[in-house]
Structures are given as structure tokens and as C-alpha cells.
Design a protein around this motif. Structure first.
Motif, short mmCIF file in Angstrom:
data_model
loop_
_atom_site.label_atom_id
_atom_site.label_comp_id
_atom_site.label_asym_id
_atom_site.label_seq_id
_atom_site.Cartn_x
_atom_site.Cartn_y
_atom_site.Cartn_z
N ILE A 131 36.98 28.67 35.73
CA ILE A 131 36.94 28.95 37.17
C ILE A 131 36.95 30.46 37.39
CG2 ILE A 131 38.26 28.75 39.31
CD1 ILE A 131 39.15 26.00 38.31
N ARG A 132 37.76 31.17 36.61
CA ARG A 132 37.84 32.63 36.76
C ARG A 132 36.49 33.27 36.45
NH1 ARG A 132 42.56 35.73 33.89
NH2 ARG A 132 43.60 35.01 35.74
N GLU A 133 35.83 32.85 35.36
CA GLU A 133 34.55 33.43 34.98
C GLU A 133 33.46 33.06 35.98
OE1 GLU A 133 34.10 31.73 31.18
OE2 GLU A 133 35.31 33.22 30.16
N ALA A 134 33.44 31.80 36.40
CA ALA A 134 32.39 31.33 37.30
C ALA A 134 32.49 31.96 38.67
CB ALA A 134 32.45 29.80 37.42
N GLY A 135 33.69 32.18 39.15
CA GLY A 135 33.87 32.69 40.50
C GLY A 135 33.64 34.18 40.63
N SER A 136 33.72 34.92 39.55
CA SER A 136 33.64 36.38 39.66
C SER A 136 32.22 36.85 39.89
CB SER A 136 34.22 37.04 38.42
OG SER A 136 33.39 36.80 37.31
N GLY A 137 31.26 36.28 39.21
CA GLY A 137 29.88 36.70 39.36
C GLY A 137 29.66 38.16 39.01
N GLY A 138 30.63 38.79 38.38
CA GLY A 138 30.50 40.18 37.99
C GLY A 138 30.72 41.17 39.11
N ARG A 139 31.11 40.73 40.31
CA ARG A 139 31.26 41.62 41.45
C ARG A 139 32.67 41.55 42.01
NH1 ARG A 139 26.39 38.76 42.44
NH2 ARG A 139 27.63 37.37 43.67
N ARG A 140 33.65 41.67 41.18
CA ARG A 140 35.03 41.61 41.66
C ARG A 140 35.47 42.97 42.17
NH1 ARG A 140 39.17 38.85 37.87
NH2 ARG A 140 40.40 39.46 39.64
N ILE A 141 36.23 42.97 43.25
CA ILE A 141 36.81 44.19 43.77
C ILE A 141 38.21 44.30 43.19
CG2 ILE A 141 37.59 45.38 45.86
CD1 ILE A 141 35.42 43.88 47.39
N PRO A 142 38.55 45.45 42.62
CA PRO A 142 39.88 45.59 42.04
C PRO A 142 40.97 45.45 43.10
CG PRO A 142 38.45 47.40 41.37
CD PRO A 142 37.72 46.62 42.41
N MET A 143 42.09 44.84 42.72
CA MET A 143 43.18 44.60 43.66
C MET A 143 43.73 45.91 44.21
SD MET A 143 44.92 42.49 45.35
CE MET A 143 44.71 40.91 44.65
N TRP A 144 43.78 46.96 43.40
CA TRP A 144 44.31 48.24 43.89
C TRP A 144 43.46 48.78 45.02
CZ3 TRP A 144 41.31 52.55 43.87
CH2 TRP A 144 40.21 52.56 43.03
N LEU A 145 42.15 48.53 44.97
CA LEU A 145 41.26 49.01 46.02
C LEU A 145 41.50 48.23 47.32
CD1 LEU A 145 38.99 50.91 46.82
CD2 LEU A 145 37.36 49.23 45.97
N VAL A 146 41.70 46.94 47.22
CA VAL A 146 41.99 46.12 48.40
C VAL A 146 43.29 46.59 49.05
CG1 VAL A 146 42.57 43.79 49.17
CG2 VAL A 146 40.71 44.13 47.55
N LEU A 147 44.32 46.82 48.23
CA LEU A 147 45.61 47.29 48.77
C LEU A 147 45.48 48.67 49.41
CD1 LEU A 147 48.01 46.04 45.98
CD2 LEU A 147 47.72 45.11 48.26
N LEU A 148 44.72 49.56 48.80
CA LEU A 148 44.52 50.90 49.35
C LEU A 148 43.85 50.81 50.72
CD1 LEU A 148 44.62 53.99 49.01
CD2 LEU A 148 42.37 53.84 47.95
N ILE A 149 42.85 49.98 50.86
CA ILE A 149 42.16 49.81 52.13
C ILE A 149 43.11 49.27 53.19
CG2 ILE A 149 40.35 48.48 53.33
CD1 ILE A 149 38.70 48.77 50.70
N LEU A 150 43.94 48.30 52.83
CA LEU A 150 44.90 47.74 53.79
C LEU A 150 45.92 48.79 54.23
CD1 LEU A 150 45.53 44.19 52.30
CD2 LEU A 150 44.29 44.78 54.39
N VAL A 151 46.41 49.61 53.32
CA VAL A 151 47.37 50.67 53.67
C VAL A 151 46.72 51.69 54.59
CG1 VAL A 151 48.68 52.60 52.70
CG2 VAL A 151 48.83 50.35 51.66
N LEU A 152 45.49 52.08 54.29
CA LEU A 152 44.79 53.05 55.15
C LEU A 152 44.54 52.48 56.55
CD1 LEU A 152 42.26 54.63 52.62
CD2 LEU A 152 44.31 55.67 53.59
N LEU A 153 44.19 51.22 56.65
CA LEU A 153 44.00 50.59 57.96
C LEU A 153 45.30 50.55 58.75
CD1 LEU A 153 41.55 47.65 57.17
CD2 LEU A 153 41.10 49.65 58.59
N ALA A 154 46.39 50.21 58.09
CA ALA A 154 47.69 50.17 58.76
C ALA A 154 48.08 51.57 59.23
CB ALA A 154 48.75 49.59 57.83
#
Length: 193
Positions: A131-154
């Protein structure tokens, strides 16, 4: 898991002898030169025990010898009582004690088998992607980047609501008349004669 009585090794390249429990004395034949061992149904050797990980270990015949690799199992793979390092192929000799989680086995030779010939003819089957391999499709966004975006928005929301020039705070409510902290209102002019 195919379990056979001791001695019935037709088509097997090697076998695991069950050491304890209600099936002690029986064997698990190894019929391919590369097998995955685990609790999940998709493995080549299925050991239905909660102490065995879904995909626990890999056994393979290569360069004239058997090797076993722990696949980052929770409860570990042991050879002669020593826990294997994850993802490190380790030589496995006939007669060695092997433990997958809490299941003790003995790795056994099949005298009539030719694992070298079987390995030469072996073609690894296609395994379905996890499931992990099939769902990624090679275009995963790193978790640190998602958290950084959320902190900047807040931070942007806090900044614009605090320092917005059009936003003026409402006047503070005044204390009721007659209270000691409230300034007294000037008296109304009297219109009496």
C-alpha cells in the motif's frame, strides 16, 4: 503453511523442523530457492502466529549457501539464539536452530535436493506493490515541508489579524455608574424654578 510429516520431503529443497507445540516433529518444506516467511497470507511460508510479523524474514539460496535475512520484524529472527540485524543476510547452516518471533524451528537438509540447480532456473515472481509503494507514485511531499507550510500559514493569520490597520479594537466597556472605579458623569442642569 504446508506442514508435512517428518520424512515427506517431495520437491523440497530444504525444510524447517517444528521443535515445540502441537505440531512438533512435523516439517515445513521449502520448495523454492527464495522464500518470504511471515504471518500474512501473501508469503511463501506462512506461520500463523501473533509473534511472527506479517513479512518476517527472507530465506534464499545464493552462491552455494543458504542465507536468512530479517525483514525488520518486531520480535526478531534468531539463529542459534543470536538475534539477526535487520536487512543483513546471514549464512544459515543445516541443523541450525532458527526462531521467528516465538516459533522455534530447525533448518534441515534434504539430501536429494539440488538447490543450486533450482536457483539457476529461478525467476523471482512479481509481487504486488505494498500500500505504501502503490500510493506514493513517486510524488510524496516530505512531512517537514507540510508542517512548515502549516506553521507559516498560522503565523500569517496571527500577523494579519493583530496588525491590520483597518481592524480597530472595540472600546472597552465602561463600568456601571456609581461604582468606585467609574468616573462620575457631570450632573444634568436643573430646569426647576
Amino acid at each position: 503453511m504446508e506442514i508435512t510429516p517428518r520424512g515427506d520431503r517431495s520437491g523440497a529443497l530444504a525444510a524447517f523442523g517444528i521443535q515445540k507445540g502441537p505440531q512438533a516433529g512435523e516439517e515445513i518444506p521449502i520448495r523454492m530457492p527464495v522464500v518470504r516467511i511471515g504471518r500474512a497470507p501473501g508469503n511463501d511460508v506462512v506461520i500463523p502466529d501473533d509473534s511472527v510479523s506479517a513479512t518476517h524474514a527472507k530465506l534464499e539460496f545464493e552462491d552455494g549457501a543458504w542465507r536468512i535475512t530479517d525483514l525488520e520484524s518486531i520480535n526478531g529472527t534468531y539463529v542459534e539464539g543470536v538475534r539477526l540485524a535487520p536487512q543483513v543476510p546471514t549464512p544459515l547452516s543445516y541443523g541450525a536452530g532458527v526462531r521467528f518471533g516465538g516459533i522455534p524451528l530447525e533448518f534441515m537438509e534434504v539430501e536429494t535436493a539440488d538447490p543450486a540447480s533450482a536457483r539457476a532456473q529461478y525467476v523471482e515472481p512479481d509481487r504486488p506493490a505494498s500500500i505504501r509503494e502503490a500510493g506514493s507514485g513517486g510524488r510524496r511531499i516530505p512531512m517537514w515541508l507540510v508542517l512548515l507550510i502549516l506553521v507559516l500559514l498560522a503565523a500569517a493569520v496571527v500577523f494579519f489579524t493583530t496588525f491590520n490597520p483597518e481592524h480597530t479594537p472595540a472600546p472597552a466597556p465602561s463600568a456601571p455608574a456609581g461604582s468606585p472605579s467609574a468616573p462620575s458623569a457631570p450632573a444634568a442642569p436643573s430646569t426647576a424654578p
